[in-house]
Motif scaffolding. Structure first.
Motif, PDB file in Angstrom:
ATOM      1  N   MET A   1     -12.505  -2.957  48.655  1.00 29.10           N
ATOM      2  CA  MET A   1     -13.075  -3.397  47.392  1.00 29.10           C
ATOM      3  C   MET A   1     -12.668  -4.847  47.138  1.00 29.10           C
ATOM      4  N   PRO A   2     -13.629  -5.718  46.898  1.00 24.72           N
ATOM      5  CA  PRO A   2     -13.289  -7.122  46.665  1.00 24.72           C
ATOM      6  C   PRO A   2     -12.640  -7.302  45.304  1.00 24.72           C
ATOM      7  N   PRO A   3     -11.990  -8.445  45.089  1.00 27.27           N
ATOM      8  CA  PRO A   3     -11.406  -8.712  43.760  1.00 27.27           C
ATOM      9  C   PRO A   3     -12.505  -8.790  42.709  1.00 27.27           C
ATOM     10  N   LYS A   4     -12.099  -8.754  41.450  1.00 25.49           N
ATOM     11  CA  LYS A   4     -13.056  -8.991  40.385  1.00 25.49           C
ATOM     12  C   LYS A   4     -13.651 -10.390  40.545  1.00 25.49           C
ATOM     13  N   LYS A   5     -14.870 -10.555  40.085  1.00 27.57           N
ATOM     14  CA  LYS A   5     -15.556 -11.820  40.268  1.00 27.57           C
ATOM     15  C   LYS A   5     -14.955 -12.930  39.404  1.00 27.57           C
ATOM     16  N   VAL A   6     -15.098 -14.149  39.904  1.00 28.49           N
ATOM     17  CA  VAL A   6     -14.728 -15.349  39.160  1.00 28.49           C
ATOM     18  C   VAL A   6     -15.999 -16.160  38.948  1.00 28.49           C
ATOM     19  N   LEU A   7     -16.316 -16.459  37.706  1.00 29.30           N
ATOM     20  CA  LEU A   7     -17.474 -17.284  37.376  1.00 29.30           C
ATOM     21  C   LEU A   7     -16.989 -18.674  36.980  1.00 29.30           C
ATOM     22  N   ILE A   8     -17.533 -19.693  37.647  1.00 25.61           N
ATOM     23  CA  ILE A   8     -17.197 -21.080  37.337  1.00 25.61           C
ATOM     24  C   ILE A   8     -18.458 -21.760  36.827  1.00 25.61           C
ATOM     25  N   THR A   9     -18.439 -22.124  35.559  1.00 26.49           N
ATOM     26  CA  THR A   9     -19.586 -22.810  34.963  1.00 26.49           C
ATOM     27  C   THR A   9     -19.401 -24.322  35.084  1.00 26.49           C
TER      28      THR A   9
ATOM     29  N   ASP B   1     -24.916 -11.985  26.642  1.00 26.56           N
ATOM     30  CA  ASP B   1     -24.140 -10.747  26.759  1.00 26.56           C
ATOM     31  C   ASP B   1     -24.686  -9.821  27.846  1.00 26.56           C
ATOM     32  N   ALA B   2     -25.989  -9.908  28.094  1.00 28.19           N
ATOM     33  CA  ALA B   2     -26.612  -9.037  29.089  1.00 28.19           C
ATOM     34  C   ALA B   2     -26.979  -9.788  30.360  1.00 28.19           C
ATOM     35  N   ALA B   3     -26.558 -11.048  30.480  1.00 18.60           N
ATOM     36  CA  ALA B   3     -26.951 -11.863  31.629  1.00 18.60           C
ATOM     37  C   ALA B   3     -26.246 -11.452  32.912  1.00 18.60           C
ATOM     38  N   ARG B   4     -25.107 -10.802  32.806  1.00 21.83           N
ATOM     39  CA  ARG B   4     -24.347 -10.342  33.960  1.00 21.83           C
ATOM     40  C   ARG B   4     -23.773  -8.971  33.623  1.00 21.83           C
ATOM     41  N   ARG B   5     -23.355  -8.243  34.654  1.00 20.81           N
ATOM     42  CA  ARG B   5     -22.528  -7.045  34.420  1.00 20.81           C
ATOM     43  C   ARG B   5     -21.095  -7.562  34.276  1.00 20.81           C
ATOM     44  N   TRP B   6     -20.757  -7.949  33.046  1.00 20.49           N
ATOM     45  CA  TRP B   6     -19.530  -8.708  32.810  1.00 20.49           C
ATOM     46  C   TRP B   6     -18.270  -7.931  33.146  1.00 20.49           C
ATOM     47  N   ARG B   7     -18.326  -6.611  33.167  1.00 25.00           N
ATOM     48  CA  ARG B   7     -17.138  -5.829  33.506  1.00 25.00           C
ATOM     49  C   ARG B   7     -16.711  -6.044  34.956  1.00 25.00           C
ATOM     50  N   ASP B   8     -17.606  -6.629  35.768  1.00 22.32           N
ATOM     51  CA  ASP B   8     -17.260  -6.921  37.162  1.00 22.32           C
ATOM     52  C   ASP B   8     -16.511  -8.244  37.301  1.00 22.32           C
ATOM     53  N   TYR B   9     -16.372  -8.967  36.201  1.00 21.81           N
ATOM     54  CA  TYR B   9     -15.745 -10.291  36.243  1.00 21.81           C
ATOM     55  C   TYR B   9     -14.325 -10.217  35.699  1.00 21.81           C
ATOM     56  N   GLY B  10     -13.416 -10.905  36.369  1.00 22.35           N
ATOM     57  CA  GLY B  10     -12.044 -10.973  35.901  1.00 22.35           C
ATOM     58  C   GLY B  10     -11.701 -12.289  35.256  1.00 22.35           C
ATOM     59  N   THR B  11     -12.448 -13.350  35.633  1.00 23.65           N
ATOM     60  CA  THR B  11     -12.129 -14.694  35.150  1.00 23.65           C
ATOM     61  C   THR B  11     -13.402 -15.504  34.964  1.00 23.65           C
ATOM     62  N   ILE B  12     -13.447 -16.264  33.894  1.00 23.04           N
ATOM     63  CA  ILE B  12     -14.473 -17.291  33.695  1.00 23.04           C
ATOM     64  C   ILE B  12     -13.746 -18.622  33.534  1.00 23.04           C
ATOM     65  N   ILE B  13     -14.105 -19.585  34.379  1.00 18.33           N
ATOM     66  CA  ILE B  13     -13.576 -20.943  34.260  1.00 18.33           C
ATOM     67  C   ILE B  13     -14.706 -21.814  33.744  1.00 18.33           C
ATOM     68  N   ASN B  14     -14.573 -22.269  32.522  1.00 18.51           N
ATOM     69  CA  ASN B  14     -15.650 -23.041  31.909  1.00 18.51           C
ATOM     70  C   ASN B  14     -15.414 -24.534  32.113  1.00 18.51           C
ATOM     71  N   ALA B  15     -16.087 -25.088  33.126  1.00 18.39           N
ATOM     72  CA  ALA B  15     -16.005 -26.528  33.397  1.00 18.39           C
ATOM     73  C   ALA B  15     -17.223 -27.251  32.844  1.00 18.39           C
TER      74      ALA B  15
END
Length: 472
Positions: free
Chosen positions: A190-198, A234-248
């Motif tokens: 199982m991969p780690p939770k996703k990281v989203l970088i904006t 709020d519905a743009a992603r399955r957010w429960r799969d994400y562990g981190t959001i880095i807002n750049a």
């Protein structure tokens, strides 16, 4: 009559296991001739007892009732955390680490009765075998079941895991589905939770790309990929799969922000979008990394600004960044990474000065704004370190080290390092520099020095490194 399998009188305590994050808890159970009572999950008392268990935000409570001794279920790893306990009866539990990493395949086994519970982190396979009739197995989970979620399974009879089941698997009730699960050699971890970088196309965004690399669980989003101000975020992603959001992502046109159109754009990007991300992060237990600026201060302080100093922005840009900081500060899991004078891959002051030097142009540069140059790559590296080490949530100042200088000092250093005469640079005050401006000009903090308890190399050295890597 109270079942003899329950152990009364335990003190609330926790024990770590051979699987990272898998924690066994002893629960106080109080009983008499009438029966027994326990507090199955009591977050306040757990915290007071020093139990390092995440406040994982359960959203669902499930119970599996088993009639017969030997009923065997598992090994299932799901993309959410579970808090497992026994309401009645007794089980033999087996847990296998099916997460990608060094402990993949590690096994832990234990018996659970109503006086024992276990916290099972995301990606750890969970299974059990009942040791008493009428056993009720209960578990809290911090996500709702979804057919779109990623699951990982392991065969109960896997030879590598070699689980010593109390009752042989040939003699117990097992579902056909559980019998058909793969052996460990064929399991996809199982991969780690996703990281989203904006803001992935900006200077810091490109530095974050270089730092975090390309992996299936790392997602980079530019403005055209994800509208942070959309009502449908709020519905743009399955957010429960994400562990981190880095807002750049940010609006950084300091002077244009003083115009009516720029003011709207600045508030939209730096406040409205940040508020939307904060809502998503809070609702889904996501760690939010927010990049802030020295412009949240008015620059009137003598000495470096600390992470505890009161915000007092001057212009619209600084006001929007300060508002963003305030919003993010109430997200349970957050890092506010405040930095100054950032240069990276793209148009910036250093590249402009290097270009002027090469073209024989002698610039006038302000000499009454003081700070430290900071490389975008250093900010990205510190963000990665904060996340990897689980640093305390809150505000972290990130800058280069060395004696602070002015923009005039930086320009002279660029000229010198690129082989040109630094005396070609003339120092002027901020007021003189903008005296002839016909468009709105934002007030700048004269003191942009941030106190970083762990400063990087001197800014002069990092500037030299930057110019070398840029081909100058």
């Amino acid at each position: 009559m109270t079942p003899v399998s329950i152990e009364f009188g335990k003190s609330l305590a926790a024990r770590e296991t051979s699987i990272p994050g898998l924690i066994v808890l002893d629960l106080p159970v109080h009983g008499d001739a009438r029966g027994w009572f326990k507090e199955n999950w009591q977050r306040e008392k757990m915290a007071a007892a020093g139990i390092d268990l995440p406040d994982f935000g359960p959203v669902q409570n499930n119970i599996s009732f088993n009639d017969a001794v030997g009923t065997t279920r598992g090994i299932h790893a799901e993309p959410w955390d579970k808090y497992v306990s026994v309401a009645t009866g007794r089980i033999f539990g087996a847990w296998v680490d099916l997460r990608k990493g060094d402990t993949f395949g590690a096994v832990f086994t234990a018996e659970l009765d109503p006086s024992t519970a276990i916290f099972v982190p995301r990606g750890v396979g969970n299974s059990y075998q009942t040791l008493e009739p009428d056993t009720a197995y209960t578990y809290l989970v911090n996500d709702h079941w979804s057919p779109e979620a990623t699951y990982t399974f392991l065969n109960l009879a896997d030879e590598t895991a070699a689980i010593q089941w109390p009752i042989p698997l040939d003699d117990v009730e097992i579902s056909a589905k559980d019998k058909s699960h793969p052996r460990l050699a064929d399991v996809v971890p199982m991969p780690p939770k996703k990281v989203l970088i904006t803001g992935a196309n900006g200077q810091l965004g490109r530095a974050l790309r270089a730092e975090f690399g390309d992996h299936p669980w790392i997602e980079y989003a530019a403005r055209e990929d994800l509208d942070l101000t959309s009502p449908g975020l709020d519905a743009a992603r399955r957010w429960r799969d994400y562990g981190t959001i880095i807002n750049a992502a940010a609006y950084t046109k300091v002077d244009l922000a003083e115009t009516p159109e720029g003011r709207r754009d600045a508030w939209s990007a730096n406040v409205t979008a940040v508020a939307a991300l904060a809502r998503v992060a809070t609702s889904n237990g996501i760690t939010l990394v927010h990049v802030s600026s020295d412009y949240v201060f008015d620059g009137s302080k003598e000495g470096p600004y600390t992470s505890d100093d009161v915000l007092s922005p001057l212009g619209v840009y600084g006001q929007t960044k300060a508002a963003g900081d305030a919003i993010v500060s109430v997200v349970p899991r957050h890092y506010i990474v405040r930095t100054s004078w950032v240069v990276g891959d793209g148009r910036n002051f250093v590249r402009t000065m290097a270009s002027l030097a090469e073209r024989g142009i002698s610039p006038k540069v302000v000499d009454d704004q003081t700070g430290r140059l900071t490389l975008a790559s250093d900010v990205a590296a510190r963000i990665e370190e904060l996340l990897r080490t689980g640093a305390p949530f809150g505000v972290h100042h990130v800058t280069s080290g060395g004696t602070p200088g002015t923009w005039f000092d930086v320009a002279r250093e660029v000229f010198r390092l690129t082989g040109h005469d630094p005396d070609r640079v003339t120092g002027v005050s901020t007021d003189e520099y903008f005296a002839a401006a016909t468009e709105p000009v934002a007030d700048r903090p004269r003191n942009s020095v941030l106190e970083d308890p762990r400063p990087g190399a001197p800014w002069q050295q990092r500037l030299a490194d930057y110019l070398t890597s840029s081909g100058h």
